[in-house]
Each structure stands twice: as C-alpha cells, then as structure tokens.
Design an enzyme around this catalytic site. Structure first.
Site, PDB file in Angstrom:
ATOM      1  CG  HIS B  75      70.843 -17.260  21.349  1.00  0.00           C
ATOM      2  ND1 HIS B  75      70.872 -17.571  20.002  1.00  0.00           N
ATOM      3  CD2 HIS B  75      69.670 -17.737  21.829  1.00  0.00           C
ATOM      4  CE1 HIS B  75      69.756 -18.236  19.693  1.00  0.00           C
ATOM      5  NE2 HIS B  75      69.002 -18.335  20.780  1.00  0.00           N
ATOM      6  CG  ASP B  77      74.359 -18.876  18.675  1.00  0.00           C
ATOM      7  OD1 ASP B  77      73.689 -18.223  19.503  1.00  0.00           O
ATOM      8  OD2 ASP B  77      74.586 -20.102  18.804  1.00  0.00           O
ATOM      9  CD  GLU B 139      70.466 -20.999  23.049  1.00  0.00           C
ATOM     10  OE1 GLU B 139      69.656 -21.470  23.880  1.00  0.00           O
ATOM     11  OE2 GLU B 139      70.350 -21.190  21.817  1.00  0.00           O
ATOM     12  CD  GLU B 140      70.038 -22.183  18.559  1.00  0.00           C
ATOM     13  OE1 GLU B 140      69.847 -23.325  19.008  1.00  0.00           O
ATOM     14  OE2 GLU B 140      69.136 -21.335  18.414  1.00  0.00           O
ATOM     15  CD  GLU B 168      66.069 -18.717  23.514  1.00  0.00           C
ATOM     16  OE1 GLU B 168      65.420 -19.008  22.484  1.00  0.00           O
ATOM     17  OE2 GLU B 168      67.268 -18.985  23.667  1.00  0.00           O
ATOM     18  CG  HIS B 342      66.131 -24.746  15.735  1.00  0.00           C
ATOM     19  ND1 HIS B 342      66.726 -25.666  16.567  1.00  0.00           N
ATOM     20  CD2 HIS B 342      66.357 -23.538  16.302  1.00  0.00           C
ATOM     21  CE1 HIS B 342      67.266 -25.037  17.611  1.00  0.00           C
ATOM     22  NE2 HIS B 342      67.050 -23.741  17.459  1.00  0.00           N
TER      23      HIS B 342
END
Lengths: 369, 369
Positions: B75, B77, B139-140, B168, B342
């Site tokens: 992903h 984003d 995706e987030e 990932e 994150h």
C-alpha cells in the site's frame, strides 16, 4: 424586578396555599432573590419576630426569654425546573393516589416545609420555646455556597439553639441524623501495547477485577445509633478505562461512593476504605460527615412524643449534619416523600402538609395549654 | 499540481534512495494521487510490463506465459504525518543503533517495501514466474475504502495468482498469515436508585465483576497452524458505566478484542466468545477473518528456502487475509520493524531494505541461473 402583585404571599393563606404560591415563584439555586423578598415581606410587621436578611437568606426569631431555643430551618431553592412549574392541584377523585396531591418542582423539596414554617412563624406569637426560623439559599448546589453554612460563618450568633428541626421531606415523620458519605477513586495501572501483541502490555481493566469483586461481595451493615438503624452502602457509581479498540489499556478507574452510619467520622470511614481496597491506588475526592440522630436531647424526646410516630433514620445527607457540627442536635421533619425529590413527577400530599403543620403547632404551643 | 521535478522518481535510484523519495511525497490516506502518478510514471516505458491505473492504485504485470504467477503488493498510503517528513538519513556513526537508519513517516509502513518492489518491477525483465505488481491506496483507513479490495471487486481478473507476497514490515523475514480479530461489547444491566438508598437499585458495575474475572483468568493459547505458532489474546480495550456520583448505575459495558489463530473462522470465534461470556449480553461490533500462513504452497516453500530464515507468524491483521479470502496463499515480507509502524520515531535500517531487495531478486531470478 418581578411583579410584586404576583410574588407577594397572602398573609392569611394556609400552608397548602402558601406551598403553591412558593412553588410558583421559581427559585432555582442562584436565583432566590424574588422568593427571599416575598418571605421577608410576609414576616415584616409581625411584632413578635426580629427579622434579619443576609444575602438571600432570611432569619426571624422570637426573643421571649424562654429557657430553651429551637432552630427551625428550610432551604428556599430548588433543582432546575423541567416544565413542572406552575404547580397543579390534583383533586382526590382524579389523582392516582386517591388523595389530593400538589404537583410541581419544589412541592416535596421543600417548599411544603417552608410553607408550614412561614405559617407557624406568623401564628406562633407566644411559643413554648424561643424559635429561630431560618430560610436559606443555595442548598442544592456545591457545599461552599450553602446559605446555612454562609450564614453560620457570617453571623454565628444567629445560628444557636438547643435543638434544630430541618424541614426536609420525611413524609411528616421524624427522621433523625443522616449517614455520612465519602467518594473515592480506585485506580489500576498497566502498560499500553497493540492488542495484536497483548503480551507486550499489561491490562489495567483486567487488573481492576478484584476491586469490583470486593464491591460485589460487600455486605452492607445496618448500624444502630441512638436507637435508629442506619443502612450503609458501598457502591461503584462510575467506571472508565480504555484508549482505543486495538490498544491494551494502561489505566482504569472505579468511582466509589461509601455511605456510612453516623457512629463513625469520615476519617474513620476513609481508613476503612483504604484497608478494604488495600493494594490499590485510592484517591479521596469528596467527604461529608454524618450526623447522629440527636434523639437523646430533652427537646428531641418531647418532640418525638408530640409527633407520636416512630422516628426513622435519614439515609440521604442533609444539613442536619451542619447543625450537628455546630453542636446542635437536629432532625429532619417535613412533608413529602423524599424519593420524589428532584423527580420530574415531584408531588406532595396536601394532607401531609397539614399534618406536618398540626404536629409542629401542637408541640410548640404545648406549654401554653 | 505538485512540481513534477520534485515528485518524479529517478529511474536509476536504488531501493534506499527510492524509499526516501517515496517518503518525501506525502501520501496520507485519501491523498495518494501524487505518489500514484510518480509510480505510474516510473513504470511506463518498461516494455516487459503492462501497466493499469485504477483510481490511485497501479497494477503492473508481466505476461511471459510462465507456469506460475506471483502477486507482489504494497500500500502507498501512510498514517498522518507528525513533523516526521521529509525523511532524514542518520549515518551509522551517529545513529543509536550503530547502523545507518532512515527516519520518517512511511519508512517502515511501508514505503521501504514499495521501493523494493518498484526497483524489482523495472529490473526483473525475465523473472522465473510471471509477476503481478500491485500498489494500492487507502490501506490505513476503514476496510471498505481499501484499494486492494476495491481493485479486486472492480477488476477481479487483475488480482489472480498462485502465491502472494505483501510488502508489510516484517524485519525482512517471512511472516505468514495473520490472526483474526473480533470485537464485542459485553453489557450488564441494573436499576437506578439514589446511592443513599442503594438497596432500592441494582448495581450494573458490580454485576460486571465476573466478566472482568473471566478476562483476567483467560490463559491465551498458542496455536500451531501449518508450522507457525499463533498467540491468541482476549482483552478488555474499554470499559464504561455510571450516571452520576450519587446514582446506582443501571448499565455497564466492557469492550473486548479477541485475537484468534487462523485455524478458526470469525464465526467460530464468536461462538466461542458467546459461550465464554454465557449469561451476559454480548454484541458483536467488528470482525476480521484471520489468514492461514499459506506456507504449504509450492511457491511459498521455494520462497522460504530462498530467504533462508525461519518464517514467523504475523500477529497483526494485514491484507494477506484479503488474498487468503481470494484463494491466494500469501505471506508478509518487507523491511522494517512492525512495532515502529505508526510511531513518531518511525525508522528503518537501510541494510534491511537492501536485504529484502536481495532476497526477492535472488528468488525471482533463480530459474534464470
């Protein structure tokens, strides 16, 4: 200024009519000026009374040189109105109770008690004991605003007596003393982690399980103080914890209210709580002393005999505790079912208002024959 | 429009340089257009790739008639930026880790993985298997926006293959499958009363004690699925209850997250939860299926052998479950420590980016000799 024609209290009205009139003058805490004006006006001109105004509290007392002095007090504010003013009189033939009821904010808490007091204050020109009548503001809000406390601090010479009667609703029976109350917060702590890797954290909500367990297992005692049975209570009143739906929470808090019989001080109650929740983080957030029933005072015994019904304990906290702290034995005695106080369907039996007036009048007139 | 000079990706950059460049094009979920444009531009002109743009997702595939097809996806984003863009390269001699680190939003989750994929997409003109490269948006954020799901629904013919690798972060080791996740709310009910007369009510917070007790007593199982050990977890992630400081509460709710091994469906997990919290009110608020590791697929076994390190289970939920639901065995394989995803101090070892690229390149080139 409100219209004086509307707010004036009829000097000849009976206690039920006075209750209605008092309810129809809205007096939510902080907004008692109009009703205090009406009360002061109602009393001025009674030669047997010395009237003192302090803020929105009014004191009226006899100075007959009697051996003993009774303080009779009531608060004049109410909790917020909720479409239940003006009051409505529901006749016996259409009321659910089968007796005449007066509906509206303040009918129970406690314009009924105030009305009885006002009627008697004017009528009892030669009572058996000297009487200090006190009507005060801001009872329904935080303790530091309480009009009785403010008055006692500013004019301690006005708040003296051998016995006190507080006109809080008690179904026109004598309710003695009151439980004390302490509020604490019990906290557990943990460590945050993503809930997909829970083993890297420590769950503070799980850790509070034994606290809830102790609350659930607690068996409330009934404690007899001066002949009255006080039921204690230990209850969670709130719980909170959690960060997000995928995070192991690092803190949880239970808010607990302990109601304890007046044989103990709040200090003793707090010590007991710390023991009971040993091993947990305990913060005291609020405390109110209880008040012993004061029924062993000579005047109290006579009053109980005059009313003729069995005294009962008061569970909720009232300003009798304030009198108690000033060294004045005090009881609650007023019309209305206390469980209807603050309710949207607040209502009082008019017969109870009359019964309350009759009992007080009889007792305070007794020696006059 | 952003300045093309700034957003263009250098066709000759290595995977670390590409990671930096990708991080320096902010692409918080919903704002992926610029980075999708740059990716599309980077791939156009590679004769061995068929490029399809769908919204802000980009698909590039070889059509070499190989026996088997591998899907490799990532992903594009990121979660919101917090003063951690542009990226910063910290040399080994001043970094806390003693190795060269690239700091900034997206370095771990997952511009590093995307950069490796882009480098290989251009370079592998004659791979051992046909490859479908997928870079997708959103995706987030909530599942219905997920670019991979949107693409699979709109163009199912593009999302096919014998095996899938999702880039990932997994510290450049193979992490297979993922746990499933269910969220429930467990409620207790009671009856309100004034806390001074607690016996007239029923305390819903006390009533939830056994639920917390069961959570505290739960011993999470470790379940082996296709050779990988999945640790389960059952955790309160929130609790609430309470009306006011003097009211017995009539409702309490615990929010619970259950992470379960991919040998069970969410349906089975929910049935187990209802059994475990038998006697309580249970509401399912959220469910995500797990994914079996898929390591028994022939391509997976070869890939594991090529990477040469022991595969591990993935605990967090990722889009491998989406591939799994489409019938495509899938694993996670990307640079970066997933526990830094994150985080405000998100950072990746540049050596891991290179290692990841080397492993994938070796495996996909293997048959070429």
């Amino acid at each position: 200024m409100a219209d004086p024609a509307f707010t004036a209290l009829d000097p000849l009205a009976d206690s039920v009519e006075l209750t209605r009139a008092l309810c129809d003058i809205p007096s939510v805490s902080g907004d008692e000026r109009t009703v205090a004006d009406a009360i002061e006006e109602f009393l001025r001109g009674s030669a047997h009374l010395e009237v003192v105004r302090h803020g929105n509290s009014v004191v009226a007392r006899t100075r007959l040189g009697r051996e003993r002095r009774v303080v009779i007090a009531g608060h004049i504010d109410t909790v917020p109105i909720n479409d239940n003013v003006p009051s409505r009189l529901i006749p016996a033939d259409v009321s659910d109770e089968g007796i005449e009821m007066l509906w509206g904010r303040g009918t129970v808490d406690m314009k009924g008690g105030v009305a009885v007091q006002l009627r008697l204050a004017r009528d009892l020109v030669d009572p058996s004991a000297d009487i200090t009548w006190i009507w005060y503001d801001n009872e329904e809000v935080s303790a530091e605003l309480n009009g009785l406390g403010v008055l006692a601090a500013a004019h301690p010479e006005l708040v003296v007596g051998d016995f006190a009667i507080l006109g809080e609703p008690s179904n026109s029976t004598i309710e003695g003393g009151c439980n004390g109350s302490v509020r604490i917060e019990v906290r557990t702590f943990g460590r945050r982690a993503h809930s997909a890797r829970a083993w890297m954290g420590e769950n503070a909500i799980h850790a509070i399980a034994p606290v809830l367990q102790r609350l659930a297992e607690f068996e409330p005692a009934t404690v007899t103080v001066e002949g009255l049975d006080y039921r204690e209570g230990l209850n969670a009143v709130g719980i909170s914890g959690g960060v997000a739906g995928n995070v192991i929470p690092d803190e949880c808090m239970v808010h607990i209210n302990y109601r304890f019989a007046p044989n103990r001080s709040s200090e003793q109650a707090i010590a007991w709580l710390r023991e009971y929740f040993d091993g947990f983080d305990v913060t005291v957030v609020d405390r109110s002393e209880g008040a012993r029933p004061g029924l062993d005072a000579a005047l109290a015994r006579e009053f109980v005999a005059a009313v003729g019904t069995e005294p009962a304990p008061k569970y909720g906290w009232t300003d009798v505790a304030r009198f108690s702290a000033l060294g004045i034995p005090a009881v609650n005695f007023g019309p209305g079912d206390p469980s209807l106080a603050h309710a949207d369907d607040e209502r009082v039996s008019t017969a109870q208002i009359r019964e309350c007036e009759r009992s007080l009048r009889a007792w305070l007139s007794h020696d006059d024959g």
